[in-house]
Design a protein around this motif. Structure first.
Motif, PDB file in Angstrom:
ATOM      1  N   ARG A 180       0.801  -1.221   0.000  1.00  0.00           N
ATOM      2  CA  ARG A 180       0.000   0.000   0.000  1.00  0.00           C
ATOM      3  C   ARG A 180       0.836   1.274   0.000  1.00  0.00           C
ATOM      4  O   ARG A 180       0.289   2.375   0.047  1.00  0.00           O
ATOM      5  CB  ARG A 180      -0.942  -0.010   1.209  1.00  0.00           C
ATOM      6  N   TRP A 181       2.150   1.124  -0.035  1.00  0.00           N
ATOM      7  CA  TRP A 181       3.048   2.284   0.037  1.00  0.00           C
ATOM      8  C   TRP A 181       3.209   2.881  -1.360  1.00  0.00           C
ATOM      9  O   TRP A 181       3.698   2.227  -2.259  1.00  0.00           O
ATOM     10  CB  TRP A 181       4.402   1.835   0.564  1.00  0.00           C
ATOM     11  N   PHE A 182       2.801   4.130  -1.535  1.00  0.00           N
ATOM     12  CA  PHE A 182       2.992   4.752  -2.846  1.00  0.00           C
ATOM     13  C   PHE A 182       3.510   6.174  -2.662  1.00  0.00           C
ATOM     14  O   PHE A 182       2.765   7.109  -2.448  1.00  0.00           O
ATOM     15  CB  PHE A 182       1.720   4.709  -3.698  1.00  0.00           C
ATOM     16  N   ALA A 183       4.805   6.271  -2.720  1.00  0.00           N
ATOM     17  CA  ALA A 183       5.477   7.539  -2.444  1.00  0.00           C
ATOM     18  C   ALA A 183       5.309   8.537  -3.575  1.00  0.00           C
ATOM     19  O   ALA A 183       5.360   9.746  -3.364  1.00  0.00           O
ATOM     20  CB  ALA A 183       6.967   7.301  -2.193  1.00  0.00           C
ATOM     21  N   GLY A 184       5.094   8.058  -4.793  1.00  0.00           N
ATOM     22  CA  GLY A 184       5.116   8.957  -5.948  1.00  0.00           C
ATOM     23  C   GLY A 184       4.068  10.038  -5.933  1.00  0.00           C
ATOM     24  O   GLY A 184       4.232  11.086  -6.557  1.00  0.00           O
ATOM     25  N   GLU A 185       2.946   9.831  -5.231  1.00  0.00           N
ATOM     26  CA  GLU A 185       1.866  10.802  -5.222  1.00  0.00           C
ATOM     27  C   GLU A 185       1.937  11.762  -4.038  1.00  0.00           C
ATOM     28  O   GLU A 185       1.039  12.596  -3.864  1.00  0.00           O
ATOM     29  CB  GLU A 185       0.518  10.079  -5.221  1.00  0.00           C
ATOM     30  N   LEU A 186       2.959  11.680  -3.230  1.00  0.00           N
ATOM     31  CA  LEU A 186       3.078  12.513  -2.045  1.00  0.00           C
ATOM     32  C   LEU A 186       4.337  13.375  -2.133  1.00  0.00           C
ATOM     33  O   LEU A 186       5.386  12.922  -2.613  1.00  0.00           O
ATOM     34  CB  LEU A 186       3.129  11.640  -0.788  1.00  0.00           C
ATOM     35  N   ASP A 187       4.238  14.612  -1.642  1.00  0.00           N
ATOM     36  CA  ASP A 187       5.361  15.548  -1.691  1.00  0.00           C
ATOM     37  C   ASP A 187       6.538  15.014  -0.878  1.00  0.00           C
ATOM     38  O   ASP A 187       6.355  14.436   0.194  1.00  0.00           O
ATOM     39  CB  ASP A 187       4.952  16.907  -1.140  1.00  0.00           C
ATOM     40  N   GLN A 188       7.742  15.264  -1.390  1.00  0.00           N
ATOM     41  CA  GLN A 188       8.957  14.878  -0.697  1.00  0.00           C
ATOM     42  C   GLN A 188       9.798  16.110  -0.379  1.00  0.00           C
ATOM     43  O   GLN A 188       9.712  17.135  -1.055  1.00  0.00           O
ATOM     44  CB  GLN A 188       9.766  13.887  -1.539  1.00  0.00           C
ATOM     45  N   SER A 189      10.615  15.988   0.649  1.00  0.00           N
ATOM     46  CA  SER A 189      11.543  17.051   1.030  1.00  0.00           C
ATOM     47  C   SER A 189      12.566  16.441   1.977  1.00  0.00           C
ATOM     48  O   SER A 189      12.520  15.249   2.290  1.00  0.00           O
ATOM     49  CB  SER A 189      10.800  18.196   1.738  1.00  0.00           C
ATOM     50  N   ALA A 190      13.494  17.272   2.432  1.00  0.00           N
ATOM     51  CA  ALA A 190      14.355  16.846   3.535  1.00  0.00           C
ATOM     52  C   ALA A 190      13.491  16.710   4.783  1.00  0.00           C
ATOM     53  O   ALA A 190      12.665  17.574   5.075  1.00  0.00           O
ATOM     54  CB  ALA A 190      15.465  17.855   3.778  1.00  0.00           C
ATOM     55  N   ILE A 191      13.649  15.592   5.500  1.00  0.00           N
ATOM     56  CA  ILE A 191      12.878  15.351   6.722  1.00  0.00           C
ATOM     57  C   ILE A 191      13.824  14.945   7.850  1.00  0.00           C
ATOM     58  O   ILE A 191      14.952  14.531   7.603  1.00  0.00           O
ATOM     59  CB  ILE A 191      11.796  14.272   6.520  1.00  0.00           C
ATOM     60  N   HIS A 192      13.337  15.053   9.076  1.00  0.00           N
ATOM     61  CA  HIS A 192      14.125  14.647  10.235  1.00  0.00           C
ATOM     62  C   HIS A 192      14.128  13.131  10.377  1.00  0.00           C
ATOM     63  O   HIS A 192      15.165  12.508  10.637  1.00  0.00           O
ATOM     64  CB  HIS A 192      13.545  15.298  11.498  1.00  0.00           C
ATOM     65  N   ALA A 193      12.954  12.519  10.262  1.00  0.00           N
ATOM     66  CA  ALA A 193      12.748  11.062  10.258  1.00  0.00           C
ATOM     67  C   ALA A 193      12.913  10.403  11.634  1.00  0.00           C
ATOM     68  O   ALA A 193      12.853   9.181  11.718  1.00  0.00           O
ATOM     69  CB  ALA A 193      13.661  10.372   9.230  1.00  0.00           C
ATOM     70  N   ASP A 194      13.086  11.190  12.686  1.00  0.00           N
ATOM     71  CA  ASP A 194      13.297  10.590  14.018  1.00  0.00           C
ATOM     72  C   ASP A 194      12.924  11.587  15.117  1.00  0.00           C
ATOM     73  O   ASP A 194      13.557  11.611  16.171  1.00  0.00           O
ATOM     74  CB  ASP A 194      14.766  10.173  14.151  1.00  0.00           C
ATOM     75  N   LEU A 195      11.871  12.397  14.887  1.00  0.00           N
ATOM     76  CA  LEU A 195      11.593  13.493  15.821  1.00  0.00           C
ATOM     77  C   LEU A 195      10.732  13.011  16.993  1.00  0.00           C
ATOM     78  O   LEU A 195       9.584  13.392  17.158  1.00  0.00           O
ATOM     79  CB  LEU A 195      10.944  14.672  15.100  1.00  0.00           C
ATOM     80  N   PHE A 196      11.342  12.164  17.803  1.00  0.00           N
ATOM     81  CA  PHE A 196      10.740  11.664  19.035  1.00  0.00           C
ATOM     82  C   PHE A 196      10.731  12.782  20.083  1.00  0.00           C
ATOM     83  O   PHE A 196      11.454  13.774  19.955  1.00  0.00           O
ATOM     84  CB  PHE A 196      11.552  10.487  19.562  1.00  0.00           C
ATOM     85  N   PRO A 197       9.952  12.624  21.153  1.00  0.00           N
ATOM     86  CA  PRO A 197       9.983  13.637  22.209  1.00  0.00           C
ATOM     87  C   PRO A 197      11.377  13.908  22.756  1.00  0.00           C
ATOM     88  O   PRO A 197      11.680  15.042  23.130  1.00  0.00           O
ATOM     89  CB  PRO A 197       9.055  13.040  23.284  1.00  0.00           C
TER      90      PRO A 197
END
Length: 319
Positions: A180-197
């Protein structure tokens, strides 16, 4: 943060001579986290964080992380850039590891965030994503969806040593989410990917620091929010879900990026993927952390329980 590599006071004092930060006063290892070795360092001129990058952080990725922090710092975001030595270098070597001396930020990380604090943190993530709109560098997500199955296979049936049935539950969930993962239709950018409390510093309801960018990468922008939602909206065991905190995170983020209908429709899949990613990386660390490491292992089942919240059909054997 953690300590795998031990640094003597003599080695650290010599290392600091390369910087204009004053003489070493004291240093203390920081046990929280699992990725790198970290020390709180006090000198005659102030307080800093010393980070030695362990095997999971590739030395070739460090220029990306440093450039991203410099970019966000220049935009006025509360992030900790690396301190340059007297020759203008940010990335050094200490005890055989790549190492950086990093700006210390005030504030405390949260154990039980309130909705008001979650609102501020979601707003801070949105501001960060807006600030990277003109960031030119890219980095593949080393812990992205393509990495989950190889990591699952490396853990193998040892997963059942953590909890009976864990292997089969994660195998089924991984099949479902990958399909069900479809990255192509969603905006991408630089992300943190680990923003835990524990990667957000706060004073009261104000964000004073976004830290630990060592999983930062280029990926689905709203996946970053999904990672945050899975990390902030539950108790430490992954049993208690706080809808008010989760809703506040999204509301703060939407001050900058209102979610599209597609992003809303995919949010459960993105959150489920985040749960699989952290369940697997925690499981790997649980099975492979050296017994003498000064590090607190994190329970992989806490993320299996979160996964069960987002999609109860995916977890049938492990509670």
């Amino acid at each position: 943060m953690a300590v795998y590599t031990h640094v003597s006071a003599e080695a650290l004092a010599t290392f600091l001579l390369q910087y204009d930060v004053g003489e070493l006063v004291s240093a203390k290892g920081i046990a929280e986290g699992v990725e790198n070795s970290n020390y709180l360092v006090d000198t005659a001129k102030g307080r800093f964080i010393l980070t030695l990058y362990e095997k999971r952080v590739a030395a070739d990725d460090l220029p990306f992380f440093m450039a991203l922090l410099d970019h966000l710092d220049a935009k006025g975001l509360p992030v900790p850039p690396a301190i340059k030595d007297r020759d203008g270098r940010e990335i050094k070597e200490l005890e055989g590891r790549p190492a950086c001396l990093i700006k210390f930020l005030p504030g405390v990380s949260l154990s039980h965030p309130t909705p008001a604090q979650a609102l501020a943190a979601g707003d801070a993530m949105g501001a960060m994503h807006r600030a990277v709109a003109d960031f030119p560098l890219t980095r593949v997500n080393s812990m992205g969806v393509e990495s989950w199955r190889p990591l699952f296979e490396r853990c193998g049936r040892s997963l059942d040593d953590i909890a009976p049935g864990l292997y089969d539950d994660l195998a089924f969930a991984l099949d479902h989410v990958e399909a069900r993962w479809f990255a192509g239709e969603l905006d991408q950018s630089a992300i943190h990917a680990d923003l835990f409390p524990d990667n957000v510093l706060m004073l009261g309801d104000k964000v004073t620091g976004l830290i630990d960018f060592y999983f930062a990468c280029t990926d689905i922008r709203v996946y970053d929010l999904a990672v945050m939602h899975t990390a902030w909206s539950f108790d430490a065991q992954g049993r208690g879900f706080d809808a008010q905190v989760g809703d506040a995170l999204i509301a703060g983020y939407e001050r900058h990026f209102p979610l599209s209908s597609v992003e809303r429709a995919q949010f459960t899949t993105l959150a489920s993927g985040s749960c699989i990613r952290f369940a697997l990386s925690r499981a790997w660390d649980w099975l492979n952390t050296p017994p003498d490491a000064l590090v607190v292992r994190k329970d992989p089942l806490a993320y299996v329980r979160r996964l069960q919240h987002y999609d109860p059909s995916l977890v049938t054997r492990v509670a």
